[in-house]
Design a protein around this motif. Structure first.
Motif, short mmCIF file in Angstrom:
data_model
loop_
_atom_site.label_atom_id
_atom_site.label_comp_id
_atom_site.label_asym_id
_atom_site.label_seq_id
_atom_site.Cartn_x
_atom_site.Cartn_y
_atom_site.Cartn_z
N LEU A 240 -1.25 0.55 -4.69
CA LEU A 240 -2.46 1.20 -4.21
C LEU A 240 -3.56 0.14 -4.20
CD1 LEU A 240 -2.33 4.51 -6.28
CD2 LEU A 240 -1.77 4.23 -3.86
N TYR A 241 -4.44 0.18 -3.22
CA TYR A 241 -5.49 -0.83 -3.18
C TYR A 241 -6.80 -0.23 -2.73
CZ TYR A 241 -3.97 -0.96 1.73
OH TYR A 241 -3.60 -0.63 3.01
N LYS A 242 -7.88 -0.90 -3.12
CA LYS A 242 -9.21 -0.45 -2.72
C LYS A 242 -10.14 -1.65 -2.61
CE LYS A 242 -10.96 0.41 -7.43
NZ LYS A 242 -11.63 1.39 -8.32
N SER B 120 -4.29 4.64 -0.19
CA SER B 120 -5.07 3.43 -0.36
C SER B 120 -6.31 3.48 0.54
CB SER B 120 -4.23 2.20 -0.03
OG SER B 120 -3.26 2.01 -1.01
N MET C 271 -5.75 -4.26 -6.47
CA MET C 271 -4.42 -3.69 -6.26
C MET C 271 -3.85 -3.19 -7.59
SD MET C 271 -2.80 -6.56 -3.72
CE MET C 271 -3.60 -6.97 -2.16
N TYR D 114 0.93 -6.25 2.26
CA TYR D 114 0.34 -4.99 1.82
C TYR D 114 1.13 -3.78 2.35
CZ TYR D 114 -1.75 -5.58 6.47
OH TYR D 114 -1.96 -5.81 7.81
N ALA E 121 0.73 -1.25 0.00
CA ALA E 121 0.00 0.00 0.00
C ALA E 121 0.76 1.30 0.00
CB ALA E 121 -0.90 -0.02 1.21
#
Length: 216
Positions: free
Chosen positions: A127-129, A23, A146, A122, A19
């Motif tokens: 970037l993650y959502k 994020s 991701m 992570y 991340a």
């Protein structure tokens, strides 16, 4: 075999990094829960399926594998590949070539291990959502998308499915820029399996005629 091994290690590498500060905090909360839950397991053992598809969704290949862990020790099997590590030494065995490569383990903690796949996956570089929830194989799963911050990576997206009830990874799917896709799906996870320490050490006597390549 070398290509499959590279993909396996590469998948581990992707999942132990994630991340940036922008994020999704909800996704981080879920991932934190997965990591904390896994750390309560004393000797986890998992079975998985590795699958490769083309851009049209056609399955090109599928293999089954397993991974066992105990402390900093692990044993991975997939097809003709076996990886052993007792925390100090690692052995990569290629059944087709009847050859084992021996290496020392990086004790600094930066070495790639299956344990990191299930815990510190992570930390950076992605970037993650959270995309929401769905039903897969009778399980409620949470999908985390991701995106790599390094655009030179061969893939542009990774989709991780989290088993909501079990607070564990269900699958990870990688979308390559060339259109191909590959995925790892956990088919069984035993939190505290009966694992002997000897199972994490390559026993040369069990592999008659094996060629040993010692790189230590």
């Amino acid at each position: 075999m070398k290509k499959i091994y590279s993909l396996l290690v590469f998948a581990f590498a992707v999942l132990v990094t994630n991340a940036q500060t922008k994020s999704d905090p909800e996704a981080k909360k879920i991932l934190d829960g997965v990591s904390s839950n896994f750390k309560t397991f004393k000797s986890p053992q998992a079975s998985f399926t590795y699958q490769v598809e083309n851009a049209q969704g056609k399955v090109l290949s599928s293999r089954k594998g397993s991974v066992s862990m105990k402390g900093n020790k692990y044993h991975v099997t997939m097809g003709d590949l076996e990886i052993f590590s007792d925390g100090r030494t690692s052995w990569n065995y290629d059944k087709a070539a009847n050859e084992v490569t021996v290496n020392g383990v990086d004790v600094s903690g930066s070495a790639m291990t299956p344990q990191k796949l299930f815990t510190n996956f992570y930390d950076k570089d992605f970037l993650y959502k959270l995309n929401g929830e769905n039903k897969v194989a009778g399980k409620t799963v949470q999908e985390i998308e991701m995106t790599p911050t390094d655009k030179s990576r061969p893939f542009h997206k990774v989709y991780v499915l989290i088993d909501k009830a079990a607070k564990s990874i269900y699958s990870a799917r990688f979308l390559e820029k060339n259109g191909n896709r590959y995925s790892y799906t956990i088919t069984k996870l035993t939190p505290n399996a009966a694992l002997a320490d000897a199972s994490f050490i390559f026993d040369k006597k069990r592999y008659p005629g094996v060629e040993v390549v010692d790189l230590r």
